[in-house]
Design an enzyme around this catalytic site. Sequence first.
Site, PDB file in Angstrom:
ATOM      1  N   GLY A  11       0.823  -1.211   0.000  1.00  0.00           N
ATOM      2  CA  GLY A  11       0.000   0.000   0.000  1.00  0.00           C
ATOM      3  C   GLY A  11       0.854   1.257   0.000  1.00  0.00           C
ATOM      4  O   GLY A  11       1.884   1.305   0.669  1.00  0.00           O
ATOM      5  N   GLY A 116       5.587  -7.647   4.679  1.00  0.00           N
ATOM      6  CA  GLY A 116       5.160  -8.685   3.746  1.00  0.00           C
ATOM      7  C   GLY A 116       5.872  -8.547   2.406  1.00  0.00           C
ATOM      8  O   GLY A 116       6.399  -9.523   1.856  1.00  0.00           O
ATOM      9  N   ILE A 139       1.675   3.260   6.776  1.00  0.00           N
ATOM     10  CA  ILE A 139       1.003   4.129   7.736  1.00  0.00           C
ATOM     11  C   ILE A 139       0.697   3.369   9.026  1.00  0.00           C
ATOM     12  O   ILE A 139       0.578   3.956  10.076  1.00  0.00           O
ATOM     13  CB  ILE A 139      -0.292   4.752   7.165  1.00  0.00           C
ATOM     14  N   ASP A 140       0.580   2.030   8.946  1.00  0.00           N
ATOM     15  CA  ASP A 140       0.208   1.231  10.123  1.00  0.00           C
ATOM     16  C   ASP A 140       1.313   1.208  11.185  1.00  0.00           C
ATOM     17  O   ASP A 140       1.053   0.892  12.347  1.00  0.00           O
ATOM     18  CB  ASP A 140      -0.106  -0.215   9.712  1.00  0.00           C
ATOM     19  N   GLU A 236      -9.551   0.449  12.748  1.00  0.00           N
ATOM     20  CA  GLU A 236     -10.458  -0.330  11.888  1.00  0.00           C
ATOM     21  C   GLU A 236     -10.622  -1.787  12.325  1.00  0.00           C
ATOM     22  O   GLU A 236     -11.649  -2.406  12.060  1.00  0.00           O
ATOM     23  CB  GLU A 236      -9.988  -0.268  10.428  1.00  0.00           C
ATOM     24  N   ARG A 276     -22.389  10.220  15.524  1.00  0.00           N
ATOM     25  CA  ARG A 276     -22.094  10.354  14.097  1.00  0.00           C
ATOM     26  C   ARG A 276     -20.729   9.714  13.843  1.00  0.00           C
ATOM     27  O   ARG A 276     -19.836   9.784  14.682  1.00  0.00           O
ATOM     28  CB  ARG A 276     -22.045  11.824  13.663  1.00  0.00           C
TER      29      ARG A 276
HETATM   30  O1  F6P Z   1      -1.490  -1.388   5.325  1.00  0.00           O
HETATM   31  C1  F6P Z   1      -1.885  -0.100   5.006  1.00  0.00           C
HETATM   32  C2  F6P Z   1      -3.380  -0.012   4.864  1.00  0.00           C
HETATM   33  O2  F6P Z   1      -3.708   1.317   4.540  1.00  0.00           O
HETATM   34  C3  F6P Z   1      -4.180  -0.510   6.061  1.00  0.00           C
HETATM   35  O3  F6P Z   1      -4.209   0.421   7.122  1.00  0.00           O
HETATM   36  C4  F6P Z   1      -5.503  -0.785   5.428  1.00  0.00           C
HETATM   37  O4  F6P Z   1      -6.246  -1.763   6.137  1.00  0.00           O
HETATM   38  C5  F6P Z   1      -5.121  -1.309   4.078  1.00  0.00           C
HETATM   39  O5  F6P Z   1      -3.832  -0.829   3.795  1.00  0.00           O
HETATM   40  C6  F6P Z   1      -6.035  -0.921   2.972  1.00  0.00           C
HETATM   41  O6  F6P Z   1      -5.575  -1.516   1.798  1.00  0.00           O
HETATM   42  P1  F6P Z   1      -6.185  -1.253   0.354  1.00  0.00           P
HETATM   43  O7  F6P Z   1      -5.427  -0.101  -0.238  1.00  0.00           O
HETATM   44  O8  F6P Z   1      -5.931  -2.525  -0.363  1.00  0.00           O
HETATM   45  O9  F6P Z   1      -7.623  -0.924   0.524  1.00  0.00           O
END
Ligand code: F6P
Length: 360
Positions: A11, A116, A139-140, A236, A276
């Site tokens: 990502g 990964g 970002i994680d 999330e 909200r």
């Molecule tokens: O690993 C980075 C991330 O932005 C996660 O926080 C998120 O769950 C995922 O990638 C979203 O991935 P995609 O771009 O495949 O929707």
Amino acid sequence: MKRVAVLTSGGDCSGLNAAIRAVVKRCVHGYGAEVLGILDSTEGLLAEPPRTLPLSLDVFSGAMLRSGGTMLGTVNKGNPFSYPMPDGSTRDRSGEVVDTIRNLGIDGLIGIGGDGSMRILHALMEKAGVPFIGIPKTIDNDVPMTEFAIGFHTAVGVVTEALDRLQPTAASHHRVMILETMGRQAGHIALSAGIAGGADVILIPEIPYDLDVIAAKLRDIHEEEGRNHALIVCAEAARPQDGAAVFSEQSGSVVYGGIGERLGRDIHAATGADTRVTVLGHVQRGGTPSSFDRALASSFGVHAVDLLASGVRGRMVSWWDGGIRDVDLGEVVGREKPVNLTGARMQAARGLDICMGDKP
Ligand code: F6P
């Protein structure tokens, strides 16, 4: 060292272009080496002919350092060792990538990715017999053995700014605002941004939450502070003590999302509060990188090139104790980096009386 390749994988996030720029500048100025960008990670290596882009200093005239995304493109699926075929089967296409890498005539590859991606790239490069150096990004912020990965700081800034914008409208309407962040199985973004943005409740995957505890916190805020609005940040993959994370599956990938909506409904049912929900999603991944991410990416890029030039392989550059170091990739892959429940951030959250969804 005459020729170095660089690619981005997994990502995207803010700061990738700053890292690519640093690799090119260090190769050219430090070693007189040329740089070949590989487009779309392993997809570019599987293409016939391979998709590459020669990278010279004139590509980086100024704007690239500040820009989000990745100029090289990226993919977060299509592992060549187990490549998904149209008929639903998988095929080992690593041999094709290995042949291409050998034909490129490179002295090493720098891969900017999450753990990964680095695991796959390292295995491919070992098979090809060409040195590999990894630069952590996500970002994680869940790459082990480094305090920071590129992109995290910018994402925390985006979430904090969202809280700054939600607070006045929460106060005006006497509402409970729920902000859902990214982060997959790690709560780093939610925790850091929640503290920075003055959240009353922060829910992270590492601490399954109890709805009664959250409801009690909202009552306390009302009775003790006389405040009838609140900010809740939930990662999330946050989940209740008696339930699972909310996710769907798309093309074999787990896609998190929906816990914020669920919380909104449950909190309204339990307390009567007007709730909200805001889901920030990919907004956290885009945009101008923060100054910290630009400096981090630049330091990582320079160190990665120096490592390749010194003849080492299979290392990942890392930020540790205020400085740059490098670690064996074998220590990184297959490990996790959840929020440290006794670390400084958690101590701050507990000390500020932020509700973490549990009874501490
Ligand atoms: O690993 C980075 C991330 O932005 C996660 O926080 C998120 O769950 C995922 O990638 C979203 O991935 P995609 O771009 O495949 O929707």
